[in-house]
Design an enzyme around this catalytic site. Structure first.
Site, PDB file in Angstrom:
ATOM      1  CD  GLU A  93     -14.605   4.784   7.272  1.00 42.64           C
ATOM      2  OE1 GLU A  93     -15.277   5.371   8.156  1.00 42.64           O
ATOM      3  OE2 GLU A  93     -13.446   4.395   7.469  1.00 42.64           O
ATOM      4  CG  HIS A 145     -10.144  -4.583  11.617  1.00 40.26           C
ATOM      5  ND1 HIS A 145     -10.655  -3.383  11.160  1.00 40.26           N
ATOM      6  CD2 HIS A 145      -9.939  -4.437  12.938  1.00 40.26           C
ATOM      7  CE1 HIS A 145     -10.726  -2.538  12.183  1.00 40.26           C
ATOM      8  NE2 HIS A 145     -10.308  -3.160  13.279  1.00 40.26           N
TER       9      HIS A 145
END
Lengths: 83, 459, 326
Positions: free
Chosen positions: C62, C131
């Site tokens: 990322e 998540h």
């Protein structure tokens, strides 16, 4: 024995006694010959209090035999101012 | 919150007559509770020292809510557990201090007893702000029931004990404050309906909408009256409606659940009336008796002899009451009905019963009834004779199982020993719960009542 | 004006397609956005349509691909960077906070960063503690970026072109529970105004402030309360930074009560910020304490019933409004 009670004094006594017992009663709307027990909704205890107060104010013992004389405003006045 | 009648679900504390630390005896009047029907003086169930008042004035709580705690002598002795081995010895303290220290400084002024170590006393956990607030209001934190997590005393717990008017502090939303300022409304005169009694905009508007009424009341009473009294009058009306609704609920329940049977008999009162008349002639006017006093006394004695009618229907069985507390139906001026108890009526002589009756009627009509009088009736008597009716078929007050009715004392032709005479008579009726008794028992009651009234001198 | 019923996911795809077709500086990159069609299938079919130069699969890094996006934006491109879910954006937080948000300031106004970073946020799909975050409130803390949260199908399509037109970085938070929701898509005007919050339901008794995924719970609660005679004004914030104070405070001035629904944890949350702003700007309009409905302060549980219990549900919102209205 007190001095004579005038009709005006008698009327005042009766009204005073009634308003002490039934503070919210409409005494102004009371006609002279209305039946007090019915019009002011006096039960037997109230009536006894009424007699008690009139006895105290007038200085005169009111007997049960006299109760008939206390039916209405006008008869009360007549009874109290009599003699 | 005691149940002050079978029809009561909740009540409002209108006044506490004791404060924490006061010593009370069983039966002392400790608070005034507003029910839908009346202001009732609540008596203490126990003797001891008032520990905490848990419900503040103005708070409405369901029946069964703990209103206050009382430490009995035994509990007080055990209130401070022995010191823990690690702590210093706990000083003996007769009671928690009346008020917390005036200053937050930990240093103890010499006059004050030393703070007990934590183990020796339940030390309330509270924030500095709450402590300060409690100190200002003179509230002993130890007497405050904490509702925060882990029993922490919150500011609200303290505020609840402080009457807003007493301290000049008003709980109001910012918006309510602003519009009250704009409308010129004094917040101390507004009754808050928000959480914890907080005043909201709605409450301020309610006052301004009432302003017309208030002005009128002021003008009528010479301008000296505060708006507060107008709201009192309004409450009076609500009381009346509450009383009507309470009576409606209870009577509907009675007619729905209780299979009534009715009996009636006419009783010769000539001896009773003669006895009364002669007695009344001999005593001062204020000691006179009315026929109702005799009828009540005779009813109390009769039900003592027929105890199947004196008590309560509990779900599926009858429970006799150990004493005769005679409920007396009293009509209120302006409408409504209450039936408080003449306690232990069977043991009172007639003059004493008469005295109690007058006192009871006067207090009920003035709106001051005691809790025991509201709850203890074991059978009720209604007397509509003063209204001129001859016969009353009454509705039982659940969970009682009987109601006695008297009509008017009237003169009627009466045949005795083959001779006809005119005698004062009264019609006595009995409405009874058929689940608890049968007509035979009821008939025995009316027969007993009749016999008793034939010997007025020994009543 | 022809209206059609589409999903939130399709609306996003439509917006991407139009952006790609309309401006060749625009390209999409992220993990699995190309061949796989996106973790939430938003970009399904775009690789085939626009080719691997415009729809780029990236390595699982990322920090690297967000940094690349920022670099491309500095170089004049209009990149759309997709991060799978908000938790992974933490790996790129340095790029977002220290580069995207600061370069305009640090370059004395010479370099702006017109990047759009999209990511899924929120819980409700049993994705467990790692998540299921709602960290948009954190990003809303950062000066130098704009944070938007489309809650409707219209906004899902309309916010992207507006974000791309913004010369500065925009973070777009898409709640995972919204992808499959449907709505009417109409109007030829693609762009929507992202400067203003939207009143999704007018009302007079209380202001209910929500955004993104919580708008659904807020509207459901408003509907239920309406049956009780409580008319709630529901505000969709749409933009979490900068917050449209005027709309929020204006509504509170009318209703005098505020309830905030925030899927973030209560402490230090966006709801805390909103509450403070309301008291700063409309204290004397408040007729009740401000109520907040937030996620329980626990790592989001995996078990469905526990997850549901942890999240702001309509029943809790109804309860909070009732408390405020009293």
């Amino acid at each position: 024995m007190p001095t004579t009670i005038t009709p005006e004094q008698a009327t005042a006594m009766v009204r005073e006694a009634l308003s002490a017992i039934a503070p919210d009663a409409d005494l102004d709307g009371l006609a002279p010959d209305d039946d007090l027990r019915g019009a002011v909704e006096l039960d037997s205890l109230d009536f006894l209090s009424f007699v008690e107060k009139l006895s105290q104010r007038s200085g005169r013992r009111i007997e049960e035999d006299d109760y008939e004389e206390l039916r209405s405003l006008s008869s009360c006045v007549a009874f109290l101012s009599h003699r | 919150m005691p149940s002050l009648g079978a029809d009561m679900d909740a009540g409002t504390i209108s006044e506490w007559l004791v404060k924490p630390g006061d010593t009370v005896s069983r039966g002392d009047v400790i608070a005034v509770v507003d029910t839908d029907k009346a202001a009732v003086e609540v008596e203490s169930f126990d003797s001891g020292v008032v520990d905490e008042l848990l419900v503040g004035p103005g708070e409405r709580v369901p029946v069964g809510t703990v209103l206050a705690t009382i430490s009995t002598a035994a509990e007080q002795a055990s209130e401070y557990p022995p010191p823990t081995p690690t702590g210093p010895p706990a000083p003996q303290q007769p009671a928690p201090p009346e008020s917390p220290p005036p200053s937050p400084e930990p240093a103890a002024p010499p006059r004050r007893p030393p703070e007990p170590p934590p183990a020796a006393r339940t030390v309330p956990v509270a924030s500095p702000l709450v402590r300060k607030r409690a100190a200002e209001a003179g509230i002993d934190l130890a007497s405050v029931h904490g509702t925060g997590p882990g029993g922490v005393v919150t500011r609200e717990d303290v505020e609840r004990l402080v009457s807003p008017r007493a301290t000049g502090r008003v709980r109001a939303s910012p918006y309510a404050r602003r519009i009250a300022g704009e409308l010129g409304v004094d917040l101390s005169r507004v009754t808050g309906t928000g959480s914890g009694g907080a005043i909201r905009a709605l409450d301020v508007h309610a006052v301004t909408e009432r302003a017309g009424t208030v002005e009128a009341a002021r003008a009528e009473e010479g301008g000296g009256t505060a708006p507060r009294e107008a709201t009192g009058e309004e409450r009076g009306e609500t009381r009346q409606e509450g009383l009507r609704r309470a009576t409606a609920d209870l009577m509907a329940r009675s007619k729905r659940e209780v299979p009534h049977y009715y009996l009636s008999t006419t009783i010769d009162l000539s001896r009773a009336m003669t006895w009364l008349r002669e007695r009344n002639r001999e005593v001062p006017v204020e000691e006179r008796l009315v026929p109702a006093a005799l009828l009540l006394k005779a009813s109390a004695l009769a039900v003592r002899r027929v105890p199947q009618l004196n008590g309560f229907w509990c779900g599926d069985h009858f429970e006799p009451a150990p004493a005769v507390h005679l409920g007396v139906a009293i009509s209120l001026r302006g409408g409504g009905l209450m039936a408080p108890a003449l306690r232990d009526a069977d043991g009172l002589d007639v003059p004493e019963l008469m005295k109690r009756l007058r006192d009871l009627v006067a207090r009920v009509r003035a709106g001051r009834t005691r809790s025991s009088e509201m709850t203890d009736s074991t059978i009720t008597v209604t007397n509509l004779g003063d209204q001129g009716v001859e016969t009353v078929f009454g509705v039982i007050y659940p969970p009682q199982v009987a109601l006695v009715g008297f009509g008017r004392v009237v003169e009627r032709p009466w045949a005795v020993g083959g001779l006809l005479g005119v005698r004062p008579v009264v019609t006595a009726t009995l409405s009874a719960d058929h689940r608890a008794t049968d007509g035979y028992t009821g008939a025995r009651f009316l027969g007993t009542l009749d016999r008793l009234l034939q010997a007025p001198e020994v009543l | 004006m022809n209206e059609k019923r589409v999903t939130y996911r399709e609306a996003l795809r439509e917006a991407l397609r139009e952006a790609l077709a309309g401006d060749d500086r625009v390209f999409l990159m992220g993990e699995d956005v190309g061949r796989y069609g996106g973790c939430f299938a938003v970009s399904l079919g775009l690789l085939e349509e626009f080719g691997p130069e415009r729809v780029r699969d990236t390595p699982m890094s990322e920090s690297a691909f967000v940094g690349a996006g920022i670099g491309a934006a500095l170089a004049g491109m209009r990149p759309v960077v997709e991060i799978m879910t908000v938790n992974f954006s933490l790996l790129a937080l340095d790029q977002i906070l220290n580069n995207a948000a600061t370069l305009l300031h640090m370059s004395g106004g010479q370099f702006n960063v017109p990047v759009v970073i999209r990511m899924a946020t929120g819980a409700g799909r049993q994705l467990a503690a790692q998540h299921s975050h709602s960290l948009e409130g954190w990003y809303a803390h950062i000066p130098g970026i704009r944070v938007v949260a489309p809650a409707t199908v219209e906004d899902a399509r309309g916010m992207l072109p507006t974000a791309l037109a913004d010369p500065d970085p925009v973070l777009m938070f898409e709640h995972v529970s919204l992808y499959s929701t449907e709505g009417e898509l109409g109007g030829a005007d693609r762009q929507v105004d992202i400067d203003r919050a939207a009143i999704r339901r007018p009302g007079r008794d209380a202001t209910l402030i929500a955004y993104g995924g919580t708008l659904v719970a807020a509207l459901a609660a408003a509907e239920e309360l309406s049956g009780e005679g409580i008319e709630v004004e529901v505000i969709d914030l749409r933009t979490l930074r900068p917050v449209d104070d005027a709309t929020v405070v204006g509504s509170v001035r009318r209703t005098h009560r505020a309830v905030i629904v925030d899927e973030g944890w209560r402490s230090g949350s966006l709801s805390a910020e909103l509450s403070t702003r309301i008291t700063e700007q409309a204290f004397y309009e408040l007729d009740a304490g401000i109520e907040r409905v937030c996620t329980a302060e626990v790592p989001i549980p995996y078990a469905r019933h526990l997850e549901e219990a942890a999240l702001p549900q309509p029943a809790a919102v109804v309860e909070a409004v009732r408390k405020a209205v009293g």
